[in-house]
Design a protein around this motif. Structure first.
Motif, PDB file in Angstrom:
ATOM      1  N   GLU A 165       0.845  -1.193   0.000  1.00 47.11           N
ATOM      2  CA  GLU A 165       0.000   0.000   0.000  1.00 47.11           C
ATOM      3  C   GLU A 165       0.882   1.245   0.000  1.00 47.11           C
ATOM      4  OE1 GLU A 165      -3.342   1.991   2.858  1.00 47.11           O
ATOM      5  OE2 GLU A 165      -3.266  -0.186   2.700  1.00 47.11           O
ATOM      6  N   LEU A 166       0.516   2.188  -0.833  1.00 46.96           N
ATOM      7  CA  LEU A 166       1.211   3.470  -0.919  1.00 46.96           C
ATOM      8  C   LEU A 166       0.190   4.576  -0.715  1.00 46.96           C
ATOM      9  CD1 LEU A 166       3.352   2.841  -4.144  1.00 46.96           C
ATOM     10  CD2 LEU A 166       4.158   2.803  -1.779  1.00 46.96           C
ATOM     11  N   PRO A 167       0.629   5.774  -0.305  1.00 50.45           N
ATOM     12  CA  PRO A 167      -0.313   6.891  -0.229  1.00 50.45           C
ATOM     13  C   PRO A 167      -0.960   7.096  -1.605  1.00 50.45           C
ATOM     14  CG  PRO A 167       1.760   7.456   0.824  1.00 50.45           C
ATOM     15  CD  PRO A 167       1.969   6.138   0.138  1.00 50.45           C
ATOM     16  N   SER A 168      -2.272   7.274  -1.608  1.00 49.78           N
ATOM     17  CA  SER A 168      -3.001   7.356  -2.870  1.00 49.78           C
ATOM     18  C   SER A 168      -3.273   8.798  -3.289  1.00 49.78           C
ATOM     19  CB  SER A 168      -4.341   6.626  -2.735  1.00 49.78           C
ATOM     20  OG  SER A 168      -5.093   6.782  -3.917  1.00 49.78           O
ATOM     21  N   CYS A 169      -3.099   9.047  -4.579  1.00 54.46           N
ATOM     22  CA  CYS A 169      -3.535  10.310  -5.166  1.00 54.46           C
ATOM     23  C   CYS A 169      -4.939  10.167  -5.728  1.00 54.46           C
ATOM     24  CB  CYS A 169      -2.560  10.760  -6.254  1.00 54.46           C
ATOM     25  SG  CYS A 169      -1.014  11.395  -5.581  1.00 54.46           S
TER      26      CYS A 169
ATOM     27  N   ASP B 287      10.189  12.245  -5.428  1.00 56.47           N
ATOM     28  CA  ASP B 287      10.551  10.840  -5.223  1.00 56.47           C
ATOM     29  C   ASP B 287       9.929  10.325  -3.925  1.00 56.47           C
ATOM     30  OD1 ASP B 287      11.712   8.403  -5.971  1.00 56.47           O
ATOM     31  OD2 ASP B 287      13.546   8.819  -4.828  1.00 56.47           O
ATOM     32  N   ARG B 288       8.671  10.717  -3.722  1.00 52.25           N
ATOM     33  CA  ARG B 288       7.899  10.352  -2.535  1.00 52.25           C
ATOM     34  C   ARG B 288       6.910   9.247  -2.901  1.00 52.25           C
ATOM     35  NH1 ARG B 288       5.356  15.004  -1.947  1.00 52.25           N
ATOM     36  NH2 ARG B 288       3.471  14.217  -2.910  1.00 52.25           N
ATOM     37  N   PRO B 289       6.857   8.144  -2.164  1.00 55.31           N
ATOM     38  CA  PRO B 289       5.937   7.060  -2.505  1.00 55.31           C
ATOM     39  C   PRO B 289       4.496   7.539  -2.683  1.00 55.31           C
ATOM     40  CG  PRO B 289       7.461   6.319  -0.828  1.00 55.31           C
ATOM     41  CD  PRO B 289       7.670   7.818  -0.990  1.00 55.31           C
ATOM     42  N   ALA B 290       3.866   7.069  -3.746  1.00 53.13           N
ATOM     43  CA  ALA B 290       2.475   7.426  -4.059  1.00 53.13           C
ATOM     44  C   ALA B 290       1.969   6.496  -5.150  1.00 53.13           C
ATOM     45  CB  ALA B 290       2.366   8.874  -4.520  1.00 53.13           C
TER      46      ALA B 290
ATOM     47  N   ARG C 289       2.900   3.916  -9.915  1.00 55.34           N
ATOM     48  CA  ARG C 289       3.427   3.867  -8.557  1.00 55.34           C
ATOM     49  C   ARG C 289       4.827   4.472  -8.468  1.00 55.34           C
ATOM     50  NH1 ARG C 289       1.253   0.005  -5.162  1.00 55.34           N
ATOM     51  NH2 ARG C 289       3.296  -0.834  -4.608  1.00 55.34           N
ATOM     52  N   VAL C 290       5.009   5.369  -7.501  1.00 57.20           N
ATOM     53  CA  VAL C 290       6.324   5.876  -7.139  1.00 57.20           C
ATOM     54  C   VAL C 290       6.727   5.089  -5.899  1.00 57.20           C
ATOM     55  CG1 VAL C 290       7.696   7.871  -6.430  1.00 57.20           C
ATOM     56  CG2 VAL C 290       5.750   8.193  -7.978  1.00 57.20           C
ATOM     57  N   LEU C 291       7.763   4.278  -6.018  1.00 55.63           N
ATOM     58  CA  LEU C 291       8.177   3.415  -4.914  1.00 55.63           C
ATOM     59  C   LEU C 291       9.217   4.068  -4.011  1.00 55.63           C
ATOM     60  CD1 LEU C 291       8.439   0.122  -6.984  1.00 55.63           C
ATOM     61  CD2 LEU C 291       6.495   0.947  -5.630  1.00 55.63           C
ATOM     62  N   GLY C 292       9.819   5.172  -4.469  1.00 53.95           N
ATOM     63  CA  GLY C 292      10.899   5.833  -3.736  1.00 53.95           C
ATOM     64  C   GLY C 292      12.247   5.338  -4.214  1.00 53.95           C
ATOM     65  N   ASP C 293      13.284   6.038  -3.832  1.00 55.02           N
ATOM     66  CA  ASP C 293      14.656   5.681  -4.232  1.00 55.02           C
ATOM     67  C   ASP C 293      14.808   5.577  -5.742  1.00 55.02           C
ATOM     68  OD1 ASP C 293      15.483   5.530  -1.533  1.00 55.02           O
ATOM     69  OD2 ASP C 293      14.774   3.453  -1.406  1.00 55.02           O
ATOM     70  N   GLY C 294      14.086   6.424  -6.478  1.00 54.88           N
ATOM     71  CA  GLY C 294      14.199   6.444  -7.932  1.00 54.88           C
ATOM     72  C   GLY C 294      13.581   5.237  -8.630  1.00 54.88           C
ATOM     73  N   ARG C 295      12.653   4.540  -7.963  1.00 53.05           N
ATOM     74  CA  ARG C 295      12.017   3.360  -8.549  1.00 53.05           C
ATOM     75  C   ARG C 295      10.553   3.669  -8.857  1.00 53.05           C
ATOM     76  NH1 ARG C 295      11.651  -0.928  -5.014  1.00 53.05           N
ATOM     77  NH2 ARG C 295      11.484   0.597  -3.358  1.00 53.05           N
ATOM     78  N   TYR C 296      10.119   3.256 -10.037  1.00 51.89           N
ATOM     79  CA  TYR C 296       8.760   3.523 -10.511  1.00 51.89           C
ATOM     80  C   TYR C 296       8.223   2.256 -11.170  1.00 51.89           C
ATOM     81  CZ  TYR C 296      10.811   8.141 -10.107  1.00 51.89           C
ATOM     82  OH  TYR C 296      11.456   9.244  -9.640  1.00 51.89           O
ATOM     83  N   GLU C 297       6.917   2.043 -11.056  1.00 53.11           N
ATOM     84  CA  GLU C 297       6.312   0.904 -11.732  1.00 53.11           C
ATOM     85  C   GLU C 297       4.873   1.224 -12.097  1.00 53.11           C
ATOM     86  OE1 GLU C 297       6.151  -2.679  -9.357  1.00 53.11           O
ATOM     87  OE2 GLU C 297       4.663  -1.842  -7.990  1.00 53.11           O
ATOM     88  N   ILE C 298       4.371   0.420 -13.025  1.00 54.08           N
ATOM     89  CA  ILE C 298       2.959   0.448 -13.399  1.00 54.08           C
ATOM     90  C   ILE C 298       2.479  -0.996 -13.319  1.00 54.08           C
ATOM     91  CG2 ILE C 298       1.256   0.964 -15.185  1.00 54.08           C
ATOM     92  CD1 ILE C 298       3.457   2.834 -16.422  1.00 54.08           C
ATOM     93  N   VAL C 299       1.387  -1.219 -12.600  1.00 56.15           N
ATOM     94  CA  VAL C 299       0.747  -2.537 -12.596  1.00 56.15           C
ATOM     95  C   VAL C 299      -0.657  -2.329 -13.143  1.00 56.15           C
ATOM     96  CG1 VAL C 299       2.160  -3.503 -10.745  1.00 56.15           C
ATOM     97  CG2 VAL C 299       0.024  -2.351 -10.176  1.00 56.15           C
ATOM     98  N   ALA C 300      -1.090  -3.229 -14.013  1.00 53.21           N
ATOM     99  CA  ALA C 300      -2.369  -3.020 -14.691  1.00 53.21           C
ATOM    100  C   ALA C 300      -3.112  -4.331 -14.882  1.00 53.21           C
ATOM    101  CB  ALA C 300      -2.136  -2.353 -16.048  1.00 53.21           C
ATOM    102  N   GLU C 301      -4.429  -4.207 -14.925  1.00 55.02           N
ATOM    103  CA  GLU C 301      -5.303  -5.332 -15.231  1.00 55.02           C
ATOM    104  C   GLU C 301      -6.055  -5.003 -16.505  1.00 55.02           C
ATOM    105  OE1 GLU C 301      -8.922  -7.965 -13.283  1.00 55.02           O
ATOM    106  OE2 GLU C 301      -8.463  -6.007 -12.427  1.00 55.02           O
ATOM    107  N   GLN C 302      -6.004  -5.915 -17.466  1.00 57.74           N
ATOM    108  CA  GLN C 302      -6.719  -5.751 -18.728  1.00 57.74           C
ATOM    109  C   GLN C 302      -7.954  -6.631 -18.716  1.00 57.74           C
ATOM    110  OE1 GLN C 302      -3.397  -7.252 -21.130  1.00 57.74           O
ATOM    111  NE2 GLN C 302      -3.632  -5.371 -22.297  1.00 57.74           N
TER     112      GLN C 302
END
Length: 158
Positions: A42-46, A72-75, A94-107
């Protein structure tokens, strides 16, 4: 298939307000999602934005997420987009912090093409780019892999 997935996911970029109570369910109607999707940390949600629902094109969520990226704040920013044939993609930027980013998706396939793509996909990204075309309905949305910044690392057909 990968190109269609990227294009479909790129269309799924609609957003909402910065509040934790707007987070959509991990998987709309299914509990068989992979752990990196349904059990993600879970990350803070926008927020979440769905087309043609209360306050569509809610700039607050886009601004919230962009600020998180820049700091670079988790969100997490959740999006939902529908295609021409009724197919949909629920994506979580998703911003995971420490310069890490991801996208997770459901089609999910559409009613006009029930054999269309269905499953979950995860991308790792070096950063996010945003649509900066003033006046555009998509203003402020993050883009998916516009300049090669994201790499697909997981796909589970479902």
């Amino acid at each position: 298939m990968g190109r269609r997935l990227a294009l479909t996911a790129a269309l799924c970029l609609t957003l909402a307000a910065c509040t934790d109570d707007l987070v959509p369910p991990a998987s709309a109607d299914r509990d068989d999602s992979p752990s990196w999707y349904g059990g993600r940390s879970e990350l803070p949600s926008c927020g979440i934005d769905e087309p043609h629902v209360d306050g569509y094109r809610r700039v607050e969520a886009r601004n919230c997420f962009r600020a998180a990226v820049e700091a670079d704040r988790p969100a997490e920013l959740s999006t939902l987009q529908y295609g021409d044939e009724g197919e949909s993609v629920r994506a979580h930027f998703r911003v995971l912090g420490d310069g890490r980013y991801e996208i997770v998706a459901e089609q999910l396939p559409g009613s006009l093409d029930p054999s269309g793509p269905q499953g979950w996909v995860r991308y790792e990204c070096t950063h996010f780019l945003f649509i900066d075309d003033p006046g555009a309905e998509l203003l402020g949305q993050p883009e998916m892999n516009h300049g090669g910044e994201c790499t697909q690392v997981e796909y589970v057909e479902g």
